[in-house]
Design a protein around this motif. Structure first.
Motif, PDB file in Angstrom:
ATOM      1  N   SER A   1       0.813  -1.223   0.000  1.00  0.00           N
ATOM      2  CA  SER A   1       0.000   0.000   0.000  1.00  0.00           C
ATOM      3  C   SER A   1       0.839   1.262   0.000  1.00  0.00           C
ATOM      4  N   ASP A   2       2.108   1.158   0.463  1.00  0.00           N
ATOM      5  CA  ASP A   2       2.977   2.329   0.453  1.00  0.00           C
ATOM      6  C   ASP A   2       3.655   2.536  -0.893  1.00  0.00           C
ATOM      7  N   GLY A   3       3.347   1.685  -1.866  1.00  0.00           N
ATOM      8  CA  GLY A   3       3.883   1.826  -3.205  1.00  0.00           C
ATOM      9  C   GLY A   3       5.176   1.082  -3.459  1.00  0.00           C
ATOM     10  N   ALA A   4       5.784   0.505  -2.420  1.00  0.00           N
ATOM     11  CA  ALA A   4       7.042  -0.225  -2.580  1.00  0.00           C
ATOM     12  C   ALA A   4       6.769  -1.694  -2.901  1.00  0.00           C
ATOM     13  N   ALA A   5       7.766  -2.324  -3.479  1.00  0.00           N
ATOM     14  CA  ALA A   5       7.622  -3.723  -3.887  1.00  0.00           C
ATOM     15  C   ALA A   5       7.667  -4.654  -2.684  1.00  0.00           C
ATOM     16  N   ALA A   6       6.799  -5.667  -2.712  1.00  0.00           N
ATOM     17  CA  ALA A   6       6.800  -6.706  -1.684  1.00  0.00           C
ATOM     18  C   ALA A   6       7.357  -8.017  -2.209  1.00  0.00           C
ATOM     19  N   GLY A   7       7.492  -8.141  -3.531  1.00  0.00           N
ATOM     20  CA  GLY A   7       7.977  -9.374  -4.125  1.00  0.00           C
ATOM     21  C   GLY A   7       7.519  -9.487  -5.560  1.00  0.00           C
ATOM     22  N   GLY A   8       7.614 -10.695  -6.104  1.00  0.00           N
ATOM     23  CA  GLY A   8       7.244 -10.928  -7.488  1.00  0.00           C
ATOM     24  C   GLY A   8       6.270 -12.086  -7.618  1.00  0.00           C
ATOM     25  N   MET A   9       5.648 -12.172  -8.800  1.00  0.00           N
ATOM     26  CA  MET A   9       4.696 -13.245  -9.100  1.00  0.00           C
ATOM     27  C   MET A   9       5.050 -13.811 -10.474  1.00  0.00           C
ATOM     28  N   LEU A  10       5.341 -15.089 -10.515  1.00  0.00           N
ATOM     29  CA  LEU A  10       5.701 -15.773 -11.754  1.00  0.00           C
ATOM     30  C   LEU A  10       4.569 -16.699 -12.168  1.00  0.00           C
TER      31      LEU A  10
END
Length: 265
Positions: free
Chosen positions: A51-60
């Motif tokens: 929600s703060d706009g920063a990345a939490a990870g990825g989805m493959l």
């Protein structure tokens, strides 16, 4: 990158249904997912955003070819190393295996390996942005919602696994909880911060694996969202030391995950 070596610096969800996973984790955790569709390489890779706009990870997105090769929905962690080649060489010499050899892209080099008990994870040597050479990954936080807050290894040989991760990643081990016939739940540290724990595999668990516990604002609300969204709660919510609650579950596509946070409803 200024994270200590041995840190978890990225998390990745491999899934057969990116749209479904996006909706599920959006409702449960509050994440958004951006990107999508095949990249120039043919891989469908998306970014999980807090929600703060920063990345939490990825989805493959798992292609049919990946699934035919044995890939299944799961969460994988990336561990920061100084040099992928030498780390992989040491892991293989110590009884681990290489599932995907070293790959280099703009953000760094990485390889998918297993520990000697067969548990997969990535090792990565990141390249920080040119404008921010001291960049720090904050996808792991022991206290914050929408970050991974706890990394838990369930293994077939707790003593050997502990020695392996200490040897290759410099982790510390201080403190433990007695779990009766399962032995000790041993806490793990990196850079002076407790990052998780390891334990002996329970008889009910089908195989050894890492579980990544994601922080939520309200475990009661999140548990209801899991069931409403087609996921399954395996254990919990249970109160943990400090007064918060945790649960473990499986998302609608079959990936195991955990949650931790306060119980407000």
């Amino acid at each position: 990158m200024s994270n200590p070596t041995g840190s978890f610096i990225w998390y990745e969800l491999m899934t057969t249904d990116p749209q479904g996973a996006t909706a599920f984790y959006g409702d449960v955790v509050g994440w958004k997912v951006i990107g999508g569709g095949p990249q120039p390489s043919g891989v469908d890779y998306r970014q999980i955003v807090r929600s703060d706009g920063a990345a939490a990870g990825g989805m493959l997105a798992l292609s049919e070819q990946m699934q035919a090769g044995g890939a299944r929905p799961c969460w994988l962690g990336y561990i920061h190393v100084a040099d992928v080649d030498s780390t992989v060489e040491g892991i293989v010499a110590d009884g681990g295996k290489v599932l995907m050899p070293k790959t280099s892209i703009g953000v760094g080099s990485f390889a998918l390996v297993t520990d000697p008990q067969g548990v997969p994870f990535y090792v990565m040597s990141p390249i920080p942005p040119a404008h921010d050479p001291d960049a720090t990954s904050d996808v792991f936080s022991p206290t914050k919602a929408q970050h991974v807050r706890w990394n838990e290894l369930m293994t077939t040989d707790a003593d050997a696994a502990l020695a392996f991760y200490q040897r290759h990643f410099g982790w510390g081990q201080e403190g433990a909880m007695d779990m009766g016939s399962l032995g000790s739940y041993r806490f793990l540290q990196c850079g002076g911060v407790t990052i998780g724990a390891l334990m002996q595999k329970t008889p009910q668990a089908p195989f050894p694996f890492w579980t990544y516990y994601i922080g939520v604002d309200d475990i009661g609300r999140a548990a209801a969202a899991i069931e409403a969204g087609g996921g399954k709660i395996i254990h919990g919510p249970h109160e943990i030391p400090g007064g918060e609650f945790s649960l473990s579950g499986i998302d609608p596509q079959g990936a195991p995950f955990g949650l931790v946070g306060p119980k407000l409803s």
